[in-house]
Every structure is written in C-alpha cells, then in structure tokens.
Motif scaffolding. Structure first.
Motif, mmCIF file in Angstrom:
data_model
loop_
_atom_site.group_PDB
_atom_site.id
_atom_site.type_symbol
_atom_site.label_atom_id
_atom_site.label_comp_id
_atom_site.label_asym_id
_atom_site.label_seq_id
_atom_site.Cartn_x
_atom_site.Cartn_y
_atom_site.Cartn_z
ATOM 1 N N LEU A 1 -3.206 -3.575 -5.256
ATOM 2 C CA LEU A 1 -3.161 -2.360 -4.449
ATOM 3 C C LEU A 1 -2.034 -1.433 -4.894
ATOM 4 O O LEU A 1 -1.070 -1.863 -5.514
ATOM 5 C CB LEU A 1 -2.987 -2.715 -2.973
ATOM 6 C CG LEU A 1 -4.077 -3.586 -2.361
ATOM 7 C CD1 LEU A 1 -3.700 -3.963 -0.934
ATOM 8 C CD2 LEU A 1 -5.419 -2.877 -2.389
ATOM 9 N N LYS A 2 -2.166 -0.157 -4.558
ATOM 10 C CA LYS A 2 -1.178 0.870 -4.896
ATOM 11 C C LYS A 2 -0.433 1.300 -3.633
ATOM 12 O O LYS A 2 -0.933 1.124 -2.524
ATOM 13 C CB LYS A 2 -1.877 2.090 -5.508
ATOM 14 C CG LYS A 2 -2.781 1.776 -6.672
ATOM 15 C CD LYS A 2 -1.975 1.433 -7.888
ATOM 16 C CE LYS A 2 -2.894 1.185 -9.075
ATOM 17 N NZ LYS A 2 -2.669 -0.044 -9.726
ATOM 18 N N ASP B 1 -1.909 2.379 0.056
ATOM 19 C CA ASP B 1 -3.172 1.695 0.369
ATOM 20 C C ASP B 1 -3.020 0.860 1.631
ATOM 21 O O ASP B 1 -2.001 0.206 1.833
ATOM 22 C CB ASP B 1 -3.607 0.782 -0.777
ATOM 23 C CG ASP B 1 -4.129 1.534 -1.987
ATOM 24 O OD1 ASP B 1 -4.358 2.760 -1.871
ATOM 25 O OD2 ASP B 1 -4.298 0.897 -3.041
ATOM 26 N N THR C 1 0.091 -2.082 5.137
ATOM 27 C CA THR C 1 0.142 -0.942 4.228
ATOM 28 C C THR C 1 1.088 -1.278 3.084
ATOM 29 O O THR C 1 2.171 -1.817 3.315
ATOM 30 C CB THR C 1 0.673 0.313 4.952
ATOM 31 O OG1 THR C 1 -0.150 0.571 6.082
ATOM 32 C CG2 THR C 1 0.664 1.524 4.039
ATOM 33 N N GLN D 1 -10.119 -3.413 1.826
ATOM 34 C CA GLN D 1 -9.660 -2.081 2.241
ATOM 35 C C GLN D 1 -10.590 -1.463 3.230
ATOM 36 O O GLN D 1 -11.702 -1.721 3.374
ATOM 37 C CB GLN D 1 -9.515 -1.159 1.037
ATOM 38 C CG GLN D 1 -8.302 -1.524 0.210
ATOM 39 C CD GLN D 1 -8.057 -0.537 -0.889
ATOM 40 O OE1 GLN D 1 -8.896 -0.402 -1.751
ATOM 41 N NE2 GLN D 1 -6.934 0.123 -0.843
#
Length: 77
Positions: free
Chosen positions: A8-9, A12, A43, A77
């Motif tokens: 994940l970034k 996200d 998050t 997500q």
C-alpha cells in the motif's frame, strides 16, 4: 482484492482480512495485541524511502511495522 500492507501507498485505507498461514502463534498473538484484528480499518500514514518501516494509523494511534511484519497481514481496500 487481497494484498499485503507492504504493497500500500501513503493515504491508502484498507481493512485487515487475515494473516499468512505460516505465521507463528506467538507472532500472531503479538499482532492481535497491537490491535490488528480481522475487520480493523487502518490508513497508511508513511512509508520510508526504502520501504521499511511502514507507519499505519488504526484505532486512534499510529503503529510502525517492519516490512516483513507488514507482509504477513492481508488486507482489502
């Protein structure tokens, strides 16, 4: 689509789905004690330039995970 936290970034949002099947009992209990239970929303706050550690926010606090720790947690997500 299930993926690990390490993919994940920053920014996200995702939900914890499960742990990798080869995770040891003691390590799984540690992750559960940190609040990473199934269905927990979190998050991604920061990812260091080299990808280790990864900072996430969940349940009102921030938690830093090493890359190998984040890879054993599947999320959606």
């Amino acid at each position: 689509m299930s993926q690990s936290i390490s993919s994940l970034k920053p920014g996200d949002k995702a939900v914890v789905e499960r742990y990798a099947p080869d995770v040891g009992r003691d390590y799984k209990l540690k992750l559960l004690a940190l609040g990473l239970t199934k269905g927990t929303e979190f998050t991604v706050v920061k990812v260091s330039p080299l990808g280790d550690p990864i900072e996430i926010e969940l349940r009102g606090y921030r938690l830093s995970l090493r890359r190998h720790e984040a890879e054993v947690i599947s999320c959606s997500q």
